[in-house]
Structures are given as structure tokens and as C-alpha cells.
Design a protein around this motif. Sequence first.
Motif, PDB file in Angstrom:
ATOM      1  N   TRP A 267     -30.224  -5.483 -47.189  1.00 34.74           N
ATOM      2  CA  TRP A 267     -30.548  -5.241 -48.592  1.00 34.74           C
ATOM      3  C   TRP A 267     -31.184  -3.866 -48.738  1.00 34.74           C
ATOM      4  CZ3 TRP A 267     -32.229  -9.299 -52.527  1.00 34.74           C
ATOM      5  CH2 TRP A 267     -31.483 -10.468 -52.360  1.00 34.74           C
ATOM      6  N   THR A 268     -31.091  -3.335 -49.939  1.00 36.64           N
ATOM      7  CA  THR A 268     -31.739  -2.065 -50.178  1.00 36.64           C
ATOM      8  C   THR A 268     -33.253  -2.234 -49.981  1.00 36.64           C
ATOM      9  OG1 THR A 268     -31.548  -0.101 -51.552  1.00 36.64           O
ATOM     10  CG2 THR A 268     -32.139  -2.122 -52.701  1.00 36.64           C
ATOM     11  N   LYS A 269     -33.871  -1.242 -49.360  1.00 40.19           N
ATOM     12  CA  LYS A 269     -35.309  -1.200 -49.030  1.00 40.19           C
ATOM     13  C   LYS A 269     -35.704  -2.094 -47.854  1.00 40.19           C
ATOM     14  CE  LYS A 269     -36.732   0.546 -53.451  1.00 40.19           C
ATOM     15  NZ  LYS A 269     -36.545   0.057 -54.791  1.00 40.19           N
ATOM     16  N   GLU A 337     -29.394   6.408 -45.890  1.00 38.28           N
ATOM     17  CA  GLU A 337     -28.527   5.844 -46.918  1.00 38.28           C
ATOM     18  C   GLU A 337     -27.255   5.299 -46.271  1.00 38.28           C
ATOM     19  OE1 GLU A 337     -27.730   7.250 -51.356  1.00 38.28           O
ATOM     20  OE2 GLU A 337     -26.416   8.340 -49.981  1.00 38.28           O
ATOM     21  N   ARG A 370     -24.030   2.442 -52.377  1.00 42.10           N
ATOM     22  CA  ARG A 370     -25.036   3.109 -51.547  1.00 42.10           C
ATOM     23  C   ARG A 370     -26.335   2.311 -51.555  1.00 42.10           C
ATOM     24  NH1 ARG A 370     -23.661   8.599 -51.219  1.00 42.10           N
ATOM     25  NH2 ARG A 370     -21.590   8.808 -52.112  1.00 42.10           N
ATOM     26  N   ILE A 371     -26.912   2.091 -50.387  1.00 45.45           N
ATOM     27  CA  ILE A 371     -28.235   1.463 -50.346  1.00 45.45           C
ATOM     28  C   ILE A 371     -29.126   2.234 -49.377  1.00 45.45           C
ATOM     29  CG2 ILE A 371     -27.348  -0.855 -50.916  1.00 45.45           C
ATOM     30  CD1 ILE A 371     -27.960  -1.563 -47.949  1.00 45.45           C
ATOM     31  N   LYS A 372     -30.444   2.142 -49.643  1.00 44.62           N
ATOM     32  CA  LYS A 372     -31.402   2.832 -48.764  1.00 44.62           C
ATOM     33  C   LYS A 372     -32.094   1.793 -47.898  1.00 44.62           C
ATOM     34  CE  LYS A 372     -32.014   7.210 -50.749  1.00 44.62           C
ATOM     35  NZ  LYS A 372     -31.511   7.156 -52.139  1.00 44.62           N
TER      36      LYS A 372
END
Length: 377
Positions: A267-269, A337, A370-372
Motif C-alpha cells: 500500500w502507499t506509505k 516510487e 504510482r505509489i510511494k
Amino acid sequence: SWKRVLEEKHGDFLHLLQFPYNGESPKSLTTLEPVTPNPLHFVRNHGGIPDIDADKLTLEIDGLVKNPKTLTLADLQNEELFPRQSNLVTIQCSGTRRIEQIAEYAGEGDEMINAPWAEGAIGTARWTGVSLKKVIKYCGGLAEGAKHLEFYGADTYFKHETLQNYLVSVPWSKVKANEVLLAWEMNGEPLPKIHGYPLRVVVLGYIGARSVKWLYRIKALKSPSRAPVQSKEYLYFNGQVGKHNESYTQGIQIQQMPVSSAIMSPWTKDVVIHDGTMNVKGWAYSGGGRWPERVEVSPDGGFVWYPVPVENLSKKHKFAWRTWHIDVPVDAEGWLELVVRCWDNSLNTQPTYVRSAWNWGLHVTSSCHRIKVYSVN
Ligand code: MTE
Ligand code: MO
């Protein structure tokens, strides 16, 4: 509708709107299987969830057909009249990943933002019923000039200053290709109430909006439905069109989704602790009978790309997504990313950034996802 949600949906479902009820499947559970279990299939409603007695259902078939008829569910299920048809079909809402467009520009806080969908407004099931083509044939075929079939859902909702049934249409060419099902079964079970019990339309390879739930009437027409869902919603506008200069005639009626993909895990974060390779999972889908041919993942915002090994892509189907997973080499520590992109079998690929395809209706977010994440190696 809460009662239905609690009865029919997974405990970890993500509730987006309470009324009309809209919810999507939690990310980590969305792509565990190439076929989505019914309790995890997303729900998109414009109004309430009607309670229909299957024994009393009558399906009206009228308008420009040679012999208008009223059929019961038992008629449709009579295999002497109609052969069964079963298809593995991905239903994707054209609002999937809308939150990314909202983050870019919400469009004056407009009422067109129906549901702030993330990546889970998509699901795949084996749908069983009859081909609408056979049913129209049973009604003597279409009358002169008929080119579109309009579907009536029993739910009502208030919008554009009127109370209306959920109504949309599809072109006859789609029906003729046996790509429109009247379905009463979802993954071998009767349709759940929330998914259209007792009868719904499933249009193969078209956006979810055309797959009308709680179906009770089909009308043959000369031109596409003039109902608001067809003529004012689910339109793809030019980037210059907004609330100040809205002109519905300039919008393209969205039918087939372009190729797109999404990362569902991590998941992002997330903080991802790994030993040099990061496991990434997700889905890839293309509308109109095209299928994802190649999926690639980048760990550095889109400079270096690693192809998903073919054996890590779920089986190819004409009208369904492919789920995938990959171990991506990652040596960087800290924030990075992750990006995914996909090619379908026509070699269509995805726009690079969300803003290159922003549109007022906030539909069709198909840019590279895009996810970080925070990498700990
Ligand atoms: N059918 C009726 N009668 N009412 C609705 O609000 N929503 C449509 C479509 N059929 C809708 C409907 C939209 S926009 C989508 S994306 C799909 O149903 C979602 O199907 P699902 O809820 O079974 O996932
Ligand atoms: Mo939708």
C-alpha cells in the motif's frame, strides 16, 4: 441497505458512500484470486437496493422488436427456449482510481464526483444466464430501424431534477456478437441482492455502468438512450470542459475502458522490509475484448522497468483482467516510487501521469499507477 451490505459483503469492505451504497474491496484482498469471491466484489449504486420477488419478476421486451413479449425468469431459464451462456467477465467502473484525479483537481467540488473510488472498483466473476441475442430472436428480431437496446433497472434515484429509474443502452452490434448476457448467477450462486437479484445485464468488455442491475424491461430504440445516465453521466470530456462551460454533447459516451493496471500490494506509505527484492502485486485490464499482454513494474518512479514474468500473470481471458505478482530488485533505502504499466494485445499502453488525461467527469483514470513506499533493506 446496511442490512444487505452486512449480509452480503466482506467484513473488511471499504464503504465509500452510505446512500446510495457504494463500496470497494480492500486492496490487499482484491487480487488474491483471478476470480473475485462474491463478498469482495465492489458495489456501485445510484439509488436504493430493490427487493424483488424472483417468482414474480416479469421482463418486458418492447419498443422496436417485431413481437414484444413479457418473459418470466422461468422462461429465461427454460433451456428448451434458450441455451445457457457463461462467461468470465471483469466489471470495471469507469470511476476506478478517481481519487487520483480528485487529488490533481477536484473540478470545483462538483456534484459529478459520485464516489471517490480507489483501485478496488473492479471485480471479476463467472456470470451465467442467456445471451440477449437469443432473447431478441425469440421476439421475432428487431423491427426496422432499431439499433440500440435500452435497459431499465428497478431502482430509482433523484438527479438532474427528476426521479428516474436507472436507464442506459448499448448498441445492437454488441448484442449481436453474443456479448450481452442476461445473468442470474454469479460464480455459481444466485445473484446477491446487492448485485442485481434476480436478473441483471452483464455487458462483456464495457464499463460497469452498462451492466444494469435489477433488470425489468428492455426497449429497442433507433438511437442511444436519452436518459441522463447515458447522455449526461459517463461522458468523457475534453480537458477544457468544466462546470462553467458544460456541454454534454461534447462528451464521448464511455463504453470500453482503455488498458490500465494498479498495484494492490504493498500500500502507499507502507514501510516495506525486504532482502533486496520487493514483492509487488496487482491487476491489469483492458476493455472491449482486449487483454493485458505485458505488465512492467518500476521501483524508481519510471526509469528502470522490470517485466512481470509470464508465469506470474493469471490466465489470459478475452473479457477478464489478469492478476500478477513480481519480485522487483530494490537496493535503495528510504522513500521510493513504485510504478506499474501495461500493454494490451493491441499494444495500447497507459498515459504516464494522471494530469495528462484529467477530465471533468473524473472518469477513466488509466495513467500509470504510482505509489510511494518506504524501503528498508
Ligand atoms: N444498475 C442499476 N440498476 N443501478 C445502478 O446504480 N450502477 C452501474 C451498474 N448497474 C447501477 C447498475 C454501475 S455505474 C456499475 S460500475 C455497475 O453496476 C457495478 O456493478 P456491481 O455493483 O455489481 O459491482
Ligand atoms: Mo460505474
